[in-house]
Motif scaffolding. Sequence first.
Motif, PDB file in Angstrom:
ATOM      1  N   ASN A  52     -81.725  40.066   9.899  1.00  0.00           N
ATOM      2  CA  ASN A  52     -80.296  40.088  10.214  1.00  0.00           C
ATOM      3  C   ASN A  52     -79.399  40.312   8.999  1.00  0.00           C
ATOM      4  O   ASN A  52     -78.183  40.448   9.156  1.00  0.00           O
ATOM      5  N   LEU A  53     -79.981  40.369   7.806  1.00  0.00           N
ATOM      6  CA  LEU A  53     -79.180  40.509   6.593  1.00  0.00           C
ATOM      7  C   LEU A  53     -78.610  41.920   6.486  1.00  0.00           C
ATOM      8  O   LEU A  53     -79.322  42.914   6.650  1.00  0.00           O
ATOM      9  N   LYS A  54     -77.312  42.010   6.164  1.00  0.00           N
ATOM     10  CA  LYS A  54     -76.663  43.314   6.010  1.00  0.00           C
ATOM     11  C   LYS A  54     -75.373  43.134   5.216  1.00  0.00           C
ATOM     12  O   LYS A  54     -74.800  42.039   5.165  1.00  0.00           O
ATOM     13  N   ASN A  84     -78.611  45.226   1.156  1.00  0.00           N
ATOM     14  CA  ASN A  84     -78.701  46.455   1.962  1.00  0.00           C
ATOM     15  C   ASN A  84     -80.134  46.912   2.210  1.00  0.00           C
ATOM     16  O   ASN A  84     -80.375  47.980   2.770  1.00  0.00           O
ATOM     17  N   GLY A  85     -81.106  46.083   1.764  1.00  0.00           N
ATOM     18  CA  GLY A  85     -82.505  46.400   2.023  1.00  0.00           C
ATOM     19  C   GLY A  85     -83.187  47.224   0.948  1.00  0.00           C
ATOM     20  O   GLY A  85     -84.372  47.531   1.065  1.00  0.00           O
ATOM     21  N   LYS A  86     -82.467  47.549  -0.129  1.00  0.00           N
ATOM     22  CA  LYS A  86     -83.051  48.401  -1.163  1.00  0.00           C
ATOM     23  C   LYS A  86     -82.619  47.901  -2.543  1.00  0.00           C
ATOM     24  O   LYS A  86     -81.428  47.767  -2.827  1.00  0.00           O
ATOM     25  N   ASN A 133     -93.483  40.654  -2.701  1.00  0.00           N
ATOM     26  CA  ASN A 133     -93.610  41.976  -3.313  1.00  0.00           C
ATOM     27  C   ASN A 133     -92.391  42.822  -2.942  1.00  0.00           C
ATOM     28  O   ASN A 133     -92.026  42.921  -1.766  1.00  0.00           O
ATOM     29  N   PRO A 134     -91.722  43.446  -3.921  1.00  0.00           N
ATOM     30  CA  PRO A 134     -90.481  44.174  -3.616  1.00  0.00           C
ATOM     31  C   PRO A 134     -90.677  45.338  -2.645  1.00  0.00           C
ATOM     32  O   PRO A 134     -89.793  45.608  -1.819  1.00  0.00           O
ATOM     33  N   ASP A 135     -91.815  46.036  -2.728  1.00  0.00           N
ATOM     34  CA  ASP A 135     -92.071  47.124  -1.771  1.00  0.00           C
ATOM     35  C   ASP A 135     -92.192  46.575  -0.354  1.00  0.00           C
ATOM     36  O   ASP A 135     -91.673  47.174   0.604  1.00  0.00           O
ATOM     37  N   GLU A 136     -92.859  45.428  -0.217  1.00  0.00           N
ATOM     38  CA  GLU A 136     -93.015  44.826   1.105  1.00  0.00           C
ATOM     39  C   GLU A 136     -91.676  44.319   1.636  1.00  0.00           C
ATOM     40  O   GLU A 136     -91.413  44.401   2.848  1.00  0.00           O
ATOM     41  N   ILE A 137     -90.857  43.790   0.759  1.00  0.00           N
ATOM     42  CA  ILE A 137     -89.533  43.341   1.191  1.00  0.00           C
ATOM     43  C   ILE A 137     -88.723  44.512   1.717  1.00  0.00           C
ATOM     44  O   ILE A 137     -88.111  44.440   2.792  1.00  0.00           O
ATOM     45  N   MET A 157     -87.447  45.032   5.613  1.00  0.00           N
ATOM     46  CA  MET A 157     -86.024  45.131   5.936  1.00  0.00           C
ATOM     47  C   MET A 157     -85.664  46.492   6.514  1.00  0.00           C
ATOM     48  O   MET A 157     -84.711  46.618   7.289  1.00  0.00           O
ATOM     49  N   ALA A 158     -86.458  47.507   6.195  1.00  0.00           N
ATOM     50  CA  ALA A 158     -86.199  48.841   6.738  1.00  0.00           C
ATOM     51  C   ALA A 158     -86.478  48.907   8.245  1.00  0.00           C
ATOM     52  O   ALA A 158     -85.940  49.780   8.928  1.00  0.00           O
ATOM     53  N   LYS A 159     -87.330  47.986   8.731  1.00  0.00           N
ATOM     54  CA  LYS A 159     -87.639  47.989  10.156  1.00  0.00           C
ATOM     55  C   LYS A 159     -86.452  47.547  10.993  1.00  0.00           C
ATOM     56  O   LYS A 159     -86.432  47.764  12.204  1.00  0.00           O
TER      57      LYS A 159
END
Length: 410
Positions: free
Chosen positions: A194-196, A272-274, A400-404, A408-410
């Motif tokens: 839900n984070l944005k 923002n997920g990135k 892991n930052p890639d996993e995060i 979040m991209a999903k």
Amino acid sequence: MNFEARRQRILDEMADNSLLILYSGSAPHISSDTYHAFAANTHFFYLTGLRRENMILVMRKVSGEYHTALYIEEADPKAERWTGKMVTVDEAKALTGIEDVRFVDRFETEINSLLCRNDITTCYFDCYRYNAKDLPDINLAMAQKFAQEHPGITVRSLWHMVSRLRMQKDEDEQALICKAVDITNQALQHVMKNLKPGMKEYQAQANFEYMVHYLGAEGPSFSTIAGSGINGCMLHYETNRDTCQDGSLLLLDLGTRYENYCSDITRTYPVNGKFTPRQRQVYDIVLKANQEVAAQAKPGMTTRDLNDICKKILAEGCMELGLIEKEEDIGKYYMHGVSHHLGIDVHDVTVEGAKLMPGSVITDEPGLYIDEWEIGIRIEDDLLITEDGCKVLSADIIRNPDEIEAFMAK
């Protein structure tokens, strides 16, 4: 849990011809008929399993003979209509394993009689006080009163005796901490989904705490920290009123209390997920320190040893970024320790200088706080010390930052 075995270990350590008197406590008064939420004295809970007000544990060791009694309030149907069911004698016996359960209104008379009949030379109380400016709780207040009324009897603190036991968690305690960690994991996933940008920090907090309650925990194990941007550089930021801006990070330091045992986890997410390239650079340094502490933690070490390992890695990373010129300057960006014990209390009891042992549960929480970049990153896991190393109890909470970013991209 084997409360009898815990009490037996304390009895064995008590001086001969001694008493131990431990109060469960009562809820502090706010105003009128309003009270703070009650929290039982943690040593009382550890030795009895009870979390009710106005109870007293009495353990006696005289001429090598042991006796334990528990004093509780007598059930009152009128009071129960207002405040709920009270513990019965049979329930107290079943939960604690104490056969001698009495009503608390007999306590003073019986203790005075006991002191007259037996050669008691020592009495143990919980005399702990975190800060000299703090008002004494009931245990310390009653210890002071006892010392005045019985000047011939030595008053000693039970804190160190019980704290040494609590630093080594049994399998039941480990299972409860694992459950608290699992609930924290599920609640953090709800936060990430839900984070944005544009959200308020308190909305991220609310998403976490809603799931904690929904999943059956008693609630957060401490006040949730949700610091976005520069707020993430404030170690105990609890205001949680600012807006999570696009391109910023959100540092979440939080935990779950389950059956009176705590988790303590920190994760830092891109709003923002990135991650930006600079955020990623700093994150990777903190993650490296987090992983190295877990790789080296083992019995015989101290938390100070682990902090030295952490500081070296953080310093090397900050020198590579051009933030500092020498290792000893790391205090500008890392100003806390990497670890504390965890259990009934979030910062659980710790005997100064004690070495880690199998069954110890500690945190692993390196961080970097760079005000000029408005980057605050902390990654905190919960570790169980094993016979030859440690187990990361929170390994399933992605870090892991890639996993995060993928989650979040999903």
